[in-house]
Design a protein around this motif. Structure first.
Motif, PDB file in Angstrom:
ATOM      1  N   LEU A   1      -0.841  -3.204 -15.934  1.00 28.45           N
ATOM      2  CA  LEU A   1      -0.620  -1.942 -16.655  1.00 28.45           C
ATOM      3  C   LEU A   1      -0.021  -0.883 -15.730  1.00 28.45           C
ATOM      4  N   ILE A   2      -0.493  -0.863 -14.484  1.00 28.98           N
ATOM      5  CA  ILE A   2       0.055   0.117 -13.535  1.00 28.98           C
ATOM      6  C   ILE A   2       1.550  -0.136 -13.345  1.00 28.98           C
ATOM      7  N   LEU A   3       1.900  -1.412 -13.241  1.00 28.96           N
ATOM      8  CA  LEU A   3       3.316  -1.724 -13.032  1.00 28.96           C
ATOM      9  C   LEU A   3       4.171  -1.204 -14.184  1.00 28.96           C
TER      10      LEU A   3
ATOM     11  N   PHE B   1       3.963   1.617 -15.822  1.00 25.85           N
ATOM     12  CA  PHE B   1       4.444   3.001 -15.652  1.00 25.85           C
ATOM     13  C   PHE B   1       5.034   3.226 -14.265  1.00 25.85           C
ATOM     14  N   TYR B   2       4.645   2.373 -13.317  1.00 27.04           N
ATOM     15  CA  TYR B   2       5.230   2.459 -11.966  1.00 27.04           C
ATOM     16  C   TYR B   2       6.748   2.263 -12.059  1.00 27.04           C
ATOM     17  N   GLY B   3       7.153   1.323 -12.901  1.00 26.51           N
ATOM     18  CA  GLY B   3       8.577   1.059 -13.082  1.00 26.51           C
ATOM     19  C   GLY B   3       9.304   2.251 -13.680  1.00 26.51           C
TER      20      GLY B   3
ATOM     21  N   PHE C   1      -8.068   4.176  -4.210  1.00 21.22           N
ATOM     22  CA  PHE C   1      -7.840   2.821  -4.738  1.00 21.22           C
ATOM     23  C   PHE C   1      -6.352   2.569  -4.958  1.00 21.22           C
ATOM     24  N   PHE C   2      -5.715   3.514  -5.635  1.00 20.84           N
ATOM     25  CA  PHE C   2      -4.309   3.337  -5.983  1.00 20.84           C
ATOM     26  C   PHE C   2      -3.480   3.172  -4.720  1.00 20.84           C
ATOM     27  N   SER C   3      -3.714   4.049  -3.753  1.00 22.82           N
ATOM     28  CA  SER C   3      -2.857   4.064  -2.581  1.00 22.82           C
ATOM     29  C   SER C   3      -3.023   2.808  -1.738  1.00 22.82           C
ATOM     30  N   LEU C   4      -4.243   2.269  -1.691  1.00 24.55           N
ATOM     31  CA  LEU C   4      -4.430   1.052  -0.894  1.00 24.55           C
ATOM     32  C   LEU C   4      -4.223  -0.222  -1.720  1.00 24.55           C
ATOM     33  N   SER C   5      -3.685  -0.066  -2.907  1.00 27.66           N
ATOM     34  CA  SER C   5      -3.451  -1.214  -3.807  1.00 27.66           C
ATOM     35  C   SER C   5      -4.736  -2.005  -4.023  1.00 27.66           C
ATOM     36  N   LEU C   6      -5.858  -1.299  -4.182  1.00 29.58           N
ATOM     37  CA  LEU C   6      -7.136  -1.989  -4.378  1.00 29.58           C
ATOM     38  C   LEU C   6      -7.472  -2.112  -5.854  1.00 29.58           C
TER      39      LEU C   6
ATOM     40  N   VAL D   1       6.615  -5.158  -6.153  1.00 25.87           N
ATOM     41  CA  VAL D   1       6.608  -6.624  -6.057  1.00 25.87           C
ATOM     42  C   VAL D   1       5.175  -7.149  -5.909  1.00 25.87           C
ATOM     43  N   SER D   2       4.319  -6.371  -5.233  1.00 22.52           N
ATOM     44  CA  SER D   2       2.938  -6.848  -5.083  1.00 22.52           C
ATOM     45  C   SER D   2       2.214  -6.808  -6.420  1.00 22.52           C
ATOM     46  N   LEU D   3       2.553  -5.830  -7.248  1.00 23.67           N
ATOM     47  CA  LEU D   3       1.908  -5.753  -8.563  1.00 23.67           C
ATOM     48  C   LEU D   3       2.332  -6.914  -9.448  1.00 23.67           C
TER      49      LEU D   3
ATOM     50  N   ALA E   1       0.834  -1.211   0.000  1.00 33.91           N
ATOM     51  CA  ALA E   1       0.000   0.000   0.000  1.00 33.91           C
ATOM     52  C   ALA E   1       0.865   1.256   0.000  1.00 33.91           C
ATOM     53  N   VAL E   2       1.867   1.278   0.847  1.00 36.32           N
ATOM     54  CA  VAL E   2       2.700   2.472   0.956  1.00 36.32           C
ATOM     55  C   VAL E   2       3.718   2.463  -0.173  1.00 36.32           C
ATOM     56  N   GLY E   3       3.656   3.478  -1.005  1.00 42.86           N
ATOM     57  CA  GLY E   3       4.580   3.476  -2.136  1.00 42.86           C
ATOM     58  C   GLY E   3       4.628   4.835  -2.789  1.00 42.86           C
ATOM     59  N   LEU E   4       4.936   4.814  -4.077  1.00 44.12           N
ATOM     60  CA  LEU E   4       4.984   6.085  -4.801  1.00 44.12           C
ATOM     61  C   LEU E   4       3.607   6.740  -4.783  1.00 44.12           C
ATOM     62  N   GLY E   5       2.577   5.925  -4.561  1.00 42.12           N
ATOM     63  CA  GLY E   5       1.227   6.481  -4.436  1.00 42.12           C
ATOM     64  C   GLY E   5       1.151   7.488  -3.298  1.00 42.12           C
ATOM     65  N   ASN E   6       1.861   7.228  -2.225  1.00 47.50           N
ATOM     66  CA  ASN E   6       1.837   8.143  -1.076  1.00 47.50           C
ATOM     67  C   ASN E   6       2.807   9.295  -1.252  1.00 47.50           C
ATOM     68  N   LEU E   7       4.002   8.980  -1.735  1.00 44.21           N
ATOM     69  CA  LEU E   7       5.064   9.991  -1.754  1.00 44.21           C
ATOM     70  C   LEU E   7       5.020  10.862  -3.004  1.00 44.21           C
TER      71      LEU E   7
END
Ligand code: LEU
Length: 475
Positions: A107-109, A111-113, A246-251, A343-345, A26-32
């Motif tokens: 798909l999120i992964l 651009f996340y990368g 949704f994004f931030s909680l990895s939902l 890694v969760s994605l 959950a805690v990731g680039l979504g938060n920062l």
């Protein structure tokens, strides 16, 4: 009905390991990166107000729904959803929630990368800068002491103008992600989370204290917590706030089902989900309180967009005492956070491919890594070679979006909530009530409240916001 555990199913070593891994997701680039960006672009307080409201009423109940689907099924995300549907006497087609989720999260992964690649670049650049300041005998210098603010703001455009470097950074991050996932649930994902998450929390608290002392904390508090409700009615604010929740909680039919599947039968999913939602939302707010005081104290604007973290912040660290150290630590922090989320994605598709095609974990991780990297090139190159391409000009609000913004927007504003909508209907109305209630670990009024939220509030609110997002003129 007792769920049968498929042989060889992996397990977290403890409830704490599950909480750390899920919080790591959950805690990731979504938060920062994404939370301050979205808050900055959507007027601050109004966005934050709805984001927190949506987390409490929509995302947290859905988080419990997803983890319980996983824990009950103990299979891949799609396998677990289909299993619960079958056990409830419903059509396995309800696993559509996880199919949409798998597509969206993969798909999120992609651009996340790419964004994590920028982070790696800044870890390197602030690291070399810090080394230089220490070598010069000035360990408390500001970041990039030898450059001007204009020069620092050019770091990002210069990186964007260098496709080879961008792609190389993206590749490094994807390889790291593949490596951890290939090592397995306990030896890879859990081991990484158990080390990286505590380090993350220590760094975050240190940087927030630094920001509170040296930055303009009052301005940040006003910006984040004074809602301007007129602003909230402008197109995009509500769907951005929901998308961010949704994004931030990895939902959205993905990571939380995947990680729930490795939780033991005696983990109380209700209280555990509450802890994860609380931790993630707190980190987003704390990150806002770490970033905005620094931005405001040097008179920069909060609405810089996706480059806030990479252009505005390094420029702000420039004029702050000790900025070289804090700048470096900040990007290390972001790197840890990004890795425990990516890694969760990847785990979502890797678990499915190993289950469905009987592939080994290593082969599945490498194969999915190659696909993710290749599709991610579209996002990486949308800042240079592909800058003129507009992939979805027919979707309202995305007429001018390049690949990066299009993939981010479509996944978080559309696909994740769509998967969440199907999940809420499935858990609230279709899945066997007794079985679901037993999996929650909740009882009494809390159980009643959760059932009401998941059956009524979630589907109605998510559907309404999806429609408003697609047809902003309705507002
Ligand atoms: N929740 C993650 C984050 O906040 C993103 C998710 C899509 C894995 O960065």
């Amino acid at each position: 009905m007792i769920a049968t555990t498929p042989p060889g199913q992996a397990r977290w070593s403890s409830r704490a390991a599950f909480v750390l891994a899920a919080t790591g997701s959950a805690v990731g680039l979504g938060n920062l990166w994404r939370f301050p960006t979205e808050a900055g672009m959507n007027g601050g307080g109004a966005f934050v107000f709805f984001y927190i409201l949506f987390v409490a009423l929509i995302a947290a109940p859905l988080l419990l729904s997803e983890t319980l689907i996983g824990r009950h099924g103990q299979r891949s995300t799609i396998g677990s959803a289909a299993y619960l549907a079958r056990q409830s006497g419903a059509s396995p087609a309800w696993s559509a929630l996880a199919v949409v989720g798998l597509i969206a999260n993969t798909l999120i992964l992609t651009f996340y990368g790419v964004v994590a690649g920028w982070v790696i670049y800044f870890v390197g650049s602030t690291g070399m800068d810090l080394f230089g300041t220490i070598a010069a005998g000035q360990p408390l210098a500001g970041a990039y002491a030898d450059s001007t603010v204009e020069g620092i703001s050019l770091l990002m455009p210069n990186l964007f103008a260098n496709p080879g470097l961008l792609v190389a950074m993206q590749a490094v991050f994807v390889v790291l992600t593949v490596w951890i996932v290939a090592r397995g649930v306990k030896g890879g994902i859990e081991a990484a989370a158990v080390w990286l998450m505590p380090a993350f929390f220590i760094l975050l608290i240190a940087i927030t204290i630094y920001a509170a002392i040296t930055g303009d904390f009052g301005a940040a508090l006003t910006f984040l917590f004074t809602p301007d409700f007129e602003r909230a009615l402008q197109p995009g604010v509500l769907s951005s706030a929901l998308g961010q929740a949704f994004f931030s909680l990895s939902l959205g039919g993905g990571a939380m089902i995947a990680y729930g599947a490795y939780a033991s039968r005696d983990t109380n999913m209700g209280s555990t989900s509450g802890v994860i939602a609380f931790a993630d939302t707190s980190v987003a707010i704390i990150a806002g309180l770490a970033i905005f005081p620094i931005v405001f104290s040097v008179g920069l604007q909060p609405d810089a967009g996706p480059t806030l973290m990479f252009q505005t912040l390094p420029a702000a660290f420039h004029s702050m005492p000790g900025g070289a150290i804090v700048g470096f630590l900040f990007f290390v922090l972001a790197f840890f956070a990004a890795l425990t989320s990516s890694v969760s994605l990847l785990e979502i598709s890797v678990a499915w491919v190993t289950e469905k095609f009987r592939m080994t974990r290593v082969n599945a991780a490498v194969m999915m890594g190659v696909i993710v990297f290749a599709v991610g090139l579209l996002s990486a190159l949308s800042f240079n070679i592909l800058a003129d391409q507009r992939p979805i000009p027919f979707v309202p609000g995305f007429e001018n979006a390049g690949w990066f913004d299009a993939i981010d927007g479509i996944t978080s504003r559309l696909l994740l909530p769509l998967s969440g909508l199907i999940t809420a209907i499935f858990i609230g109305w279709v899945a066997d009530r007794k079985l679901v209630n037993a999996e929650t670990g909740l009882s009494g009024p809390v159980l009643v409240a959760w059932r009401f939220l998941i059956a009524w509030v979630c589907p109605l609110a998510v559907a309404a916001i999806l429609v408003i997002g697609l047809f902003p003129s309705l507002l």
